[in-house]
Design a protein around this motif. Structure first.
Motif, mmCIF file in Angstrom:
data_model
loop_
_atom_site.group_PDB
_atom_site.id
_atom_site.type_symbol
_atom_site.label_atom_id
_atom_site.label_comp_id
_atom_site.label_asym_id
_atom_site.label_seq_id
_atom_site.Cartn_x
_atom_site.Cartn_y
_atom_site.Cartn_z
ATOM 1 N N ASN A 213 7.591 -14.841 19.898
ATOM 2 C CA ASN A 213 8.616 -14.300 19.492
ATOM 3 C C ASN A 213 8.267 -13.090 18.893
ATOM 4 O OD1 ASN A 213 11.642 -13.869 18.706
ATOM 5 N ND2 ASN A 213 11.127 -14.414 16.690
ATOM 6 N N ALA A 214 7.078 -12.821 18.521
ATOM 7 C CA ALA A 214 6.310 -11.435 17.855
ATOM 8 C C ALA A 214 6.554 -10.668 19.164
ATOM 9 C CB ALA A 214 5.053 -11.653 17.513
ATOM 10 N N LYS A 215 6.222 -10.917 20.303
ATOM 11 C CA LYS A 215 6.070 -9.866 21.356
ATOM 12 C C LYS A 215 7.679 -9.381 21.614
ATOM 13 C CE LYS A 215 4.986 -9.600 26.224
ATOM 14 N NZ LYS A 215 4.281 -10.202 27.629
ATOM 15 N N ALA A 216 8.550 -10.513 21.476
ATOM 16 C CA ALA A 216 9.802 -10.083 22.086
ATOM 17 C C ALA A 216 10.506 -9.078 20.673
ATOM 18 C CB ALA A 216 10.813 -11.294 21.825
ATOM 19 N N LEU A 217 9.850 -9.152 19.510
ATOM 20 C CA LEU A 217 10.245 -8.306 18.787
ATOM 21 C C LEU A 217 10.163 -6.918 18.520
ATOM 22 C CD1 LEU A 217 10.063 -10.848 15.652
ATOM 23 C CD2 LEU A 217 12.184 -9.782 16.460
ATOM 24 N N LEU A 218 8.874 -6.599 19.589
ATOM 25 C CA LEU A 218 8.213 -5.225 19.704
ATOM 26 C C LEU A 218 8.863 -4.417 20.457
ATOM 27 C CD1 LEU A 218 4.477 -6.232 19.689
ATOM 28 C CD2 LEU A 218 5.756 -5.045 17.769
ATOM 29 N N ARG A 219 8.811 -3.035 20.116
ATOM 30 C CA ARG A 219 9.321 -2.080 21.131
ATOM 31 C C ARG A 219 8.573 -1.953 22.246
ATOM 32 N NH1 ARG A 219 12.108 1.772 18.929
ATOM 33 N NH2 ARG A 219 11.216 1.616 16.771
ATOM 34 N N ARG A 220 9.220 -1.644 23.266
ATOM 35 C CA ARG A 220 8.650 -1.776 24.864
ATOM 36 C C ARG A 220 7.919 -0.430 24.954
ATOM 37 N NH1 ARG A 220 8.252 -6.473 24.171
ATOM 38 N NH2 ARG A 220 9.743 -7.831 25.180
ATOM 39 N N GLY A 221 6.807 -0.524 25.504
ATOM 40 C CA GLY A 221 6.140 0.748 25.921
ATOM 41 C C GLY A 221 5.473 1.648 24.732
ATOM 42 N N GLY A 222 5.362 0.873 23.667
ATOM 43 C CA GLY A 222 4.690 1.881 22.499
ATOM 44 C C GLY A 222 3.405 1.285 21.893
ATOM 45 N N ASP A 223 2.729 0.492 22.654
ATOM 46 C CA ASP A 223 1.590 -0.084 22.114
ATOM 47 C C ASP A 223 1.707 -0.604 20.676
ATOM 48 O OD1 ASP A 223 -0.222 0.855 23.995
ATOM 49 O OD2 ASP A 223 -0.479 2.742 23.207
ATOM 50 N N GLY A 224 2.807 -1.534 20.783
ATOM 51 C CA GLY A 224 2.968 -2.074 19.619
ATOM 52 C C GLY A 224 1.943 -2.945 18.889
ATOM 53 N N VAL A 225 1.900 -3.303 17.612
ATOM 54 C CA VAL A 225 0.626 -3.813 16.886
ATOM 55 C C VAL A 225 1.304 -5.061 16.103
ATOM 56 C CG1 VAL A 225 -0.955 -3.432 14.953
ATOM 57 C CG2 VAL A 225 -0.126 -1.606 16.464
ATOM 58 N N VAL A 226 0.581 -5.938 16.111
ATOM 59 C CA VAL A 226 0.781 -7.095 15.255
ATOM 60 C C VAL A 226 -0.368 -7.548 14.547
ATOM 61 C CG1 VAL A 226 1.153 -9.560 15.244
ATOM 62 C CG2 VAL A 226 2.350 -8.148 17.020
ATOM 63 N N VAL A 227 -0.279 -7.584 13.361
ATOM 64 C CA VAL A 227 -1.340 -7.815 12.344
ATOM 65 C C VAL A 227 -1.237 -9.362 11.664
ATOM 66 C CG1 VAL A 227 -2.538 -7.767 10.095
ATOM 67 C CG2 VAL A 227 -1.653 -5.888 11.549
ATOM 68 N N ILE A 228 -1.969 -10.325 12.116
ATOM 69 C CA ILE A 228 -1.827 -11.693 11.696
ATOM 70 C C ILE A 228 -3.054 -12.080 10.693
ATOM 71 C CG2 ILE A 228 -1.982 -14.070 12.692
ATOM 72 C CD1 ILE A 228 -1.063 -13.120 15.340
ATOM 73 N N ALA A 229 -2.710 -12.627 9.674
ATOM 74 C CA ALA A 229 -3.612 -13.062 8.691
ATOM 75 C C ALA A 229 -3.297 -14.527 8.339
ATOM 76 C CB ALA A 229 -3.679 -12.258 7.321
ATOM 77 N N SER A 230 -4.347 -15.369 8.554
ATOM 78 C CA SER A 230 -4.349 -16.889 8.159
ATOM 79 C C SER A 230 -5.465 -17.420 7.850
ATOM 80 C CB SER A 230 -3.760 -17.482 9.499
ATOM 81 O OG SER A 230 -3.706 -18.966 9.263
ATOM 82 N N PRO A 231 -5.429 -18.439 6.702
ATOM 83 C CA PRO A 231 -6.619 -19.278 6.186
ATOM 84 C C PRO A 231 -6.677 -20.342 7.176
ATOM 85 C CG PRO A 231 -4.966 -19.663 4.858
ATOM 86 C CD PRO A 231 -4.341 -18.436 5.957
ATOM 87 N N TYR A 232 -5.881 -20.660 8.141
ATOM 88 C CA TYR A 232 -6.003 -21.887 9.159
ATOM 89 C C TYR A 232 -5.779 -23.052 8.308
ATOM 90 C CZ TYR A 232 -7.358 -18.247 12.367
ATOM 91 O OH TYR A 232 -7.447 -16.985 12.912
#
Length: 303
Positions: A213-232
């Motif tokens: 879903n993160a990919k679906a939420l990003l603007r197309r063609g704009g080098d969208g960035v996702v920052v994920i932080a997790s202690p697992y």
């Protein structure tokens, strides 16, 4: 950590504002609740107000007794430091939009709004109590909460926006929604350039669905960035074991680490890993007991 049950919920909405000021002692009966229910309680709201807005001295008053600066400096202001990671990797455009997915009570969102390139900041959380608290912080610029002193004794404290956050808080919007299914249209309209997921991955029932879903939420063609932080911090209270992104032994007995599994999962969606780092965070339980966690922070760019 933050959390979401990945299931469809009624359309995003803006409930009436409610005060988050405590009217009596917090109860310990919350321990009987399971999973995401914990994040609708008064106790959880107060704990997150402290985590997101308390001063360094309030969170860790004994830093002078510690060697090094792991708790004194790097383990504090975790939501705000993640916002700076987003700023550092945002597309080089004059204006960007950013989604704080699993925003809790809004600490990262308000810091993101202080950066000039972020014209629109949207926070989404499944917890109505958290979203109500974030909206209250936006309109009132402060909120009173209770924190445990020791035993069953509590004291009042105040969460406050900084002066800079107050100046830019109007750029924020907060919505109730499911991180695994929310659409850009539901979260204010347009797709986003940057997505932050802070300590969310290990608190959803379907992490694979969240990442898709993160990919679906990003603007197309704009080098969208996702920052994920997790202690697992994987636990079946939130995620069935067969859906964990690492943190288990495979059939041959080999350990499957979450960093590698997450990288592979994001690569399958067309993301390139451009930076990794470890980021500590400190949670105050009471005035003499603290939790130290280390989140693995991944920065991905959609190619």
């Amino acid at each position: 950590c933050r959390r979401y049950p990945c299931r469809r919920r009624p359309p995003l909405h803006c409930p009436n504002m409610a005060s988050v000021t405590a009217t009596g002692p917090l109860k310990n009966s919350d321990s009987k609740l399971q999973g995401f229910q914990l994040y609708e309680t008064q106790k959880a709201v107060h704990e997150y107000l402290q985590f997101h807005y308390a001063t360094s001295e309030d969170v860790m008053p004994y830093a002078r007794l510690l060697t090094g600066d792991s708790c004194n400096e790097h383990g504090l202001a975790f939501p705000h430091k993640l916002a700076h990671v987003c700023k550092a990797h945002a597309p080089k455009a004059s204006s960007c939009s950013v989604l704080d997915l699993g925003c809790a009570v809004g600490g990262s969102s308000f810091t993101l709004a202080t950066f000039e390139q972020f014209e629109r900041v949207v926070g989404v959380d499944f917890s109505e109590s958290f979203v109500t608290a974030a909206r209250s912080m936006q309109t009132e610029q402060s909120a009173t909460y209770q924190r445990l002193v020791e035993g069953d004794s509590y004291e009042m404290a105040t969460a406050k926006l900084t002066d800079v956050q107050k100046q830019h808080a109007h750029k924020c919007q907060f919505f109730i929604g499911d991180a695994c299914t929310v659409t850009a249209a539901e979260a204010g309209g347009e797709p986003f350039d940057v997505i932050l997921m802070a300590n969310l991955l290990c608190r959803v029932p379907d992490p694979a669905k969240l990442l898709a879903n993160a990919k679906a939420l990003l603007r197309r063609g704009g080098d969208g960035v996702v920052v994920i932080a997790s202690p697992y911090s994987w636990t079946e209270a939130f995620t069935q074991k067969d859906r964990w992104v690492g943190g288990y032994d495979d059939e041959s007995g080999k350990f499957v680490d979450s960093d590698s599994k997450l990288r592979d999962a994001m690569a399958a969606h067309g993301f390139e890993l451009v930076e990794t780092t470890d980021m500590p965070f400190v949670i105050r339980e009471h005035r003499r007991k603290f939790q130290l966690g280390i989140s693995s922070v991944h920065v991905y760019v959609l190619r």
